[in-house]
Design a protein around this motif. Structure first.
Motif, short mmCIF file in Angstrom:
data_model
loop_
_atom_site.label_atom_id
_atom_site.label_comp_id
_atom_site.label_asym_id
_atom_site.label_seq_id
_atom_site.Cartn_x
_atom_site.Cartn_y
_atom_site.Cartn_z
N ALA A 61 0.84 -1.21 0.00
CA ALA A 61 0.00 0.00 0.00
C ALA A 61 0.87 1.25 0.00
CB ALA A 61 -0.92 -0.01 1.22
N PHE A 62 0.33 2.32 -0.58
CA PHE A 62 0.98 3.62 -0.54
C PHE A 62 0.22 4.51 0.44
CE2 PHE A 62 0.85 8.05 -2.34
CZ PHE A 62 2.07 8.43 -1.81
N ILE A 63 0.91 4.97 1.47
CA ILE A 63 0.38 5.93 2.43
C ILE A 63 1.17 7.22 2.24
CG2 ILE A 63 -0.20 6.41 4.84
CD1 ILE A 63 -1.50 3.81 3.72
N ALA A 64 0.51 8.26 1.76
CA ALA A 64 1.20 9.51 1.42
C ALA A 64 1.54 10.31 2.67
CB ALA A 64 0.31 10.35 0.50
N PRO A 65 2.57 11.15 2.57
CA PRO A 65 2.88 12.07 3.66
C PRO A 65 1.65 12.91 4.02
CG PRO A 65 4.68 12.03 2.10
CD PRO A 65 3.55 11.24 1.48
N GLY A 66 1.54 13.22 5.29
CA GLY A 66 0.42 14.01 5.78
C GLY A 66 -0.75 13.18 6.26
N CYS A 67 -0.72 11.87 6.03
CA CYS A 67 -1.85 11.02 6.43
C CYS A 67 -1.80 10.69 7.92
CB CYS A 67 -1.86 9.72 5.63
SG CYS A 67 -2.35 9.97 3.93
N ARG A 68 -2.98 10.48 8.47
CA ARG A 68 -3.15 10.06 9.85
C ARG A 68 -3.99 8.79 9.82
NH1 ARG A 68 0.50 13.22 9.65
NH2 ARG A 68 0.32 15.40 10.19
N ILE A 69 -3.41 7.66 10.24
CA ILE A 69 -4.09 6.37 10.26
C ILE A 69 -4.15 5.95 11.72
CG2 ILE A 69 -4.14 4.03 9.30
CD1 ILE A 69 -3.94 6.10 7.07
N ILE A 70 -5.38 5.83 12.25
CA ILE A 70 -5.55 5.73 13.70
C ILE A 70 -6.47 4.57 14.06
CG2 ILE A 70 -6.37 6.98 15.75
CD1 ILE A 70 -5.91 9.55 13.78
N GLY A 71 -6.00 3.68 14.93
CA GLY A 71 -6.84 2.65 15.52
C GLY A 71 -7.04 1.42 14.66
N ASP A 72 -8.24 0.87 14.70
CA ASP A 72 -8.58 -0.42 14.09
C ASP A 72 -8.84 -0.25 12.59
OD1 ASP A 72 -9.24 -3.03 13.60
OD2 ASP A 72 -10.97 -3.08 14.96
N VAL A 73 -7.76 0.00 11.85
CA VAL A 73 -7.81 0.21 10.40
C VAL A 73 -7.05 -0.92 9.73
CG1 VAL A 73 -7.18 1.75 8.49
CG2 VAL A 73 -7.87 2.72 10.70
N GLU A 74 -7.64 -1.49 8.70
CA GLU A 74 -6.94 -2.50 7.90
C GLU A 74 -6.95 -2.05 6.45
OE1 GLU A 74 -7.51 -7.16 6.73
OE2 GLU A 74 -8.00 -6.54 8.77
N ILE A 75 -5.75 -1.95 5.86
CA ILE A 75 -5.56 -1.47 4.50
C ILE A 75 -4.95 -2.59 3.67
CG2 ILE A 75 -4.30 0.21 3.09
CD1 ILE A 75 -4.53 2.15 5.49
N GLY A 76 -5.63 -2.97 2.60
CA GLY A 76 -5.25 -4.11 1.78
C GLY A 76 -4.17 -3.81 0.75
N PRO A 77 -3.85 -4.83 -0.07
CA PRO A 77 -2.78 -4.71 -1.06
C PRO A 77 -3.09 -3.68 -2.15
CG PRO A 77 -3.64 -6.96 -0.97
CD PRO A 77 -4.44 -6.16 -0.02
N ASP A 78 -2.05 -2.96 -2.54
CA ASP A 78 -2.10 -1.98 -3.63
C ASP A 78 -3.11 -0.87 -3.39
OD1 ASP A 78 -0.01 -2.89 -5.34
OD2 ASP A 78 -1.30 -4.54 -5.97
N VAL A 79 -3.51 -0.66 -2.15
CA VAL A 79 -4.36 0.48 -1.80
C VAL A 79 -3.50 1.73 -1.81
CG1 VAL A 79 -5.64 1.54 0.13
CG2 VAL A 79 -6.02 -0.87 -0.46
N SER A 80 -4.10 2.87 -2.17
CA SER A 80 -3.39 4.14 -2.05
C SER A 80 -4.23 5.11 -1.22
CB SER A 80 -3.04 4.74 -3.42
OG SER A 80 -4.19 4.89 -4.23
#
Length: 185
Positions: free
Chosen positions: A22-41
């Motif tokens: 996955a691509f998580i761009a600068p400036g993002c806030r990912i908090i708590g019970d989050v699940e991010i799958g393959p090739d997600v942006s």
């Protein structure tokens, strides 16, 4: 995920789980019970906050710049609360607000659109730019809804459905390019 402009925060014993592709761009806030799958942006300056329920994002989906994804916690009448479930190959436009809802595989949420608690957007369906989908509304598969409050406009034809999937493929490739640029910085 070590870039200093990204916040990945554990809350209530829940830590975000992010597929390495996955691509998580600068400036993002990912908090708590989050699940991010393959090739997600997840694009620049997005907030995904799952402190009271959970957020799931399926493979190849994208959340574009400045969007907010949240959920709602349990209540006496709704013990499971309102998690946010985003399927595979979903497009979420810039500055969207996606809250306590379900987006089926290949759904599309337009620029600056709002999806509220208990809503569902079906496969290959689209909520137009700037639209407001009020609580507990459902957009059936392959329908376009627009307005505030959102209402059915027409069906999505094969060419439009194919165009949305071309957008998904574009964001997968663009996400890989940005990931390489950010990691090389």
């Amino acid at each position: 995920m070590t870039h200093s402009d990204i916040s990945i925060i554990s809350v209530n014993g829940k830590t975000p789980r992010i597929d390495p592709s996955a691509f998580i761009a600068p400036g993002c806030r990912i908090i708590g019970d989050v699940e991010i799958g393959p090739d997600v942006s997840i694009w620049y300056n997005c907030v995904l906050r799952a402190d009271v329920s959970h957020i799931r994002i399926g493979a190849r989906s994208n959340v574009q710049d400045g969007s907010v994804i949240h959920c709602d916690g349990p209540t006496p009448l709704r013990p499971d609360g309102y998690p946010t479930i985003i399927g595979e190959d979903v497009l979420i436009g810039h500055l969207a607000m996606v809250h306590g809802c379900t987006l089926a595989d290949r759904a599309f949420v337009g620029l600056k659109a709002t999806v509220m608690n208990g809503c569902r957007i079906g496969s290959d369906a689209m909520l137009a730019a700037g639209a407001l989908l009020t609580e507990h509304k459902e957009i059936p598969p392959r329908e376009l809804w627009a307005g505030a409050p959102a209402r059915r406009v027409r069906d999505i034809d094969d060419a439009q459905a194919a165009g949305m999937q071309a957008g998904v493929a574009h964001y997968v490739l663009n996400g890989r390019m940005h990931k390489a640029a950010v990691e090389g910085a």
